[in-house]
Scaffold this active site. Sequence first.
Site, short mmCIF file in Angstrom:
data_model
loop_
_atom_site.label_atom_id
_atom_site.label_comp_id
_atom_site.label_asym_id
_atom_site.label_seq_id
_atom_site.Cartn_x
_atom_site.Cartn_y
_atom_site.Cartn_z
N HIS A 1 30.47 25.95 53.07
CA HIS A 1 30.04 24.55 52.92
C HIS A 1 29.71 24.00 54.32
O HIS A 1 29.72 24.76 55.30
CB HIS A 1 31.13 23.72 52.23
CG HIS A 1 32.49 23.88 52.85
ND1 HIS A 1 32.79 23.47 54.13
CD2 HIS A 1 33.62 24.46 52.38
CE1 HIS A 1 34.04 23.75 54.40
NE2 HIS A 1 34.58 24.36 53.37
N MET B 1 36.40 32.81 54.16
CA MET B 1 36.65 33.44 52.86
C MET B 1 35.50 33.13 51.91
O MET B 1 35.65 33.17 50.69
CB MET B 1 37.98 32.94 52.28
CG MET B 1 39.16 33.33 53.17
SD MET B 1 40.73 33.47 52.30
CE MET B 1 40.91 31.81 51.69
N GLY C 1 31.29 22.39 56.42
CA GLY C 1 32.31 22.64 57.45
C GLY C 1 32.06 23.99 58.11
O GLY C 1 32.06 24.11 59.34
N HIS C 2 31.86 25.03 57.28
CA HIS C 2 31.57 26.36 57.84
C HIS C 2 30.25 26.31 58.63
O HIS C 2 30.12 26.96 59.67
CB HIS C 2 31.42 27.40 56.72
CG HIS C 2 32.66 27.62 55.92
ND1 HIS C 2 32.79 27.21 54.61
CD2 HIS C 2 33.83 28.21 56.24
CE1 HIS C 2 33.98 27.56 54.16
NE2 HIS C 2 34.64 28.16 55.12
#
Length: 287
Positions: A34, A30, A36-37
Amino acid sequence: MQIVPTVAATQHAVRAARAAGRTVGVVPTMGALHAGHESLIRAARAECGFAVVTLFVNPTQFGPAEDLSKYPRTFEADADLCRRHNVDLLFAPTVEEMYPPLPGAASASSLTRVEVERLSEPLCGAFRPGHFRGVAGVVAKLFNITLPDVAYFGQKDAQQCAVIRRMVADLNFPVTIRVMPTVREPDGLAMSSRNKYLGPQERQNALCLYRALSRAREMFRQGQRRADDVLAEMNRIVSGTPGTKIDYIAAVHPQTLEPVTSLAEGTLLALAVRVGPARLIDNLVLE
Ligand code: PAF
C-alpha cells in the site's frame, strides 16, 4: 525487474550489483503493498543504486490463533507496484526456500532463534508472544540474503523498528536502518495491510486510534506532561468508540520501550486496538 524465488540467485544478483559499485537498498515486506510501502520503496529507489523488495508472509511471526492463512496475498498487484517504482529485484521465496525442512522432516523449520530480549516483551510482545522473535529471525535472514547497505521500515511499526535497530547493533550487521514516517489516509487512519479486514462501520470506528493520538499531541502542546492524564484521555476516546477492544495504550521511551511517567520530546505514544476482526496499531513521537 527480476522476480527471484531463490536465496542463491538473489545473493548472486546483489553481489553483482555491489561489484558494479551500486549501493543496495532493501524494503522487507509481507506483500499486500500500500502507500506506506510505496514511500519506503520510493526512498530506496531514490537513495540506492540497486533497489530490492522482499515479499514473504513469514509464518514464524504469526501466533497459532493469528491471521496467517487469511493474511492478504496480492502477488500480481504487488509485483506491478514494484515494477512501476523501478525496483531492480523482487525476492519472493516459498516457505521451504526460507525454512528448509530438516533431513527426513516433512515441514519447513528453523532451529536458530534470534531473540532481542527486553524490547520484544512489552507492548505488542505481551499480546503476541514470539512475534518479535519471528520478526528478528526473518529480518536477519533477509539481510543475509539481500546484503543491503540500507534497509527501510515504517514508523507505524515502532516496536519492530526498535527491535531491528537493536539486533543490527548487537549483531553488527553492516546495514543502516532508515525509518520512514507513517503514511496516513486523508482522514488520519494509518495505512496497513490489515485495514482490508475492516467493513465500512469498522473503518469509521478505526479512526479512534488517530483521534486519541491527535488529542494526546494537543494536550502535550498545551503543556500537559503527566503521562497518566494523557493516557486516561486516550483511553476514554478509544473505549468510547463502539466495537473496539484496547490491547494497550502506552507512553514509553522510544529506544528502551520502558514506560515513562512524565512526557517529553521524543516520548513514544503507542496503542494497539482490536476493531472488529482487525488488530490495529499506531503511534506518535511527541515533538
Ligand atoms: O513489517 C513487516 O511487514 C514484517 O514484519 C517484516 C519486517 C517484513 C518481517 O516479516
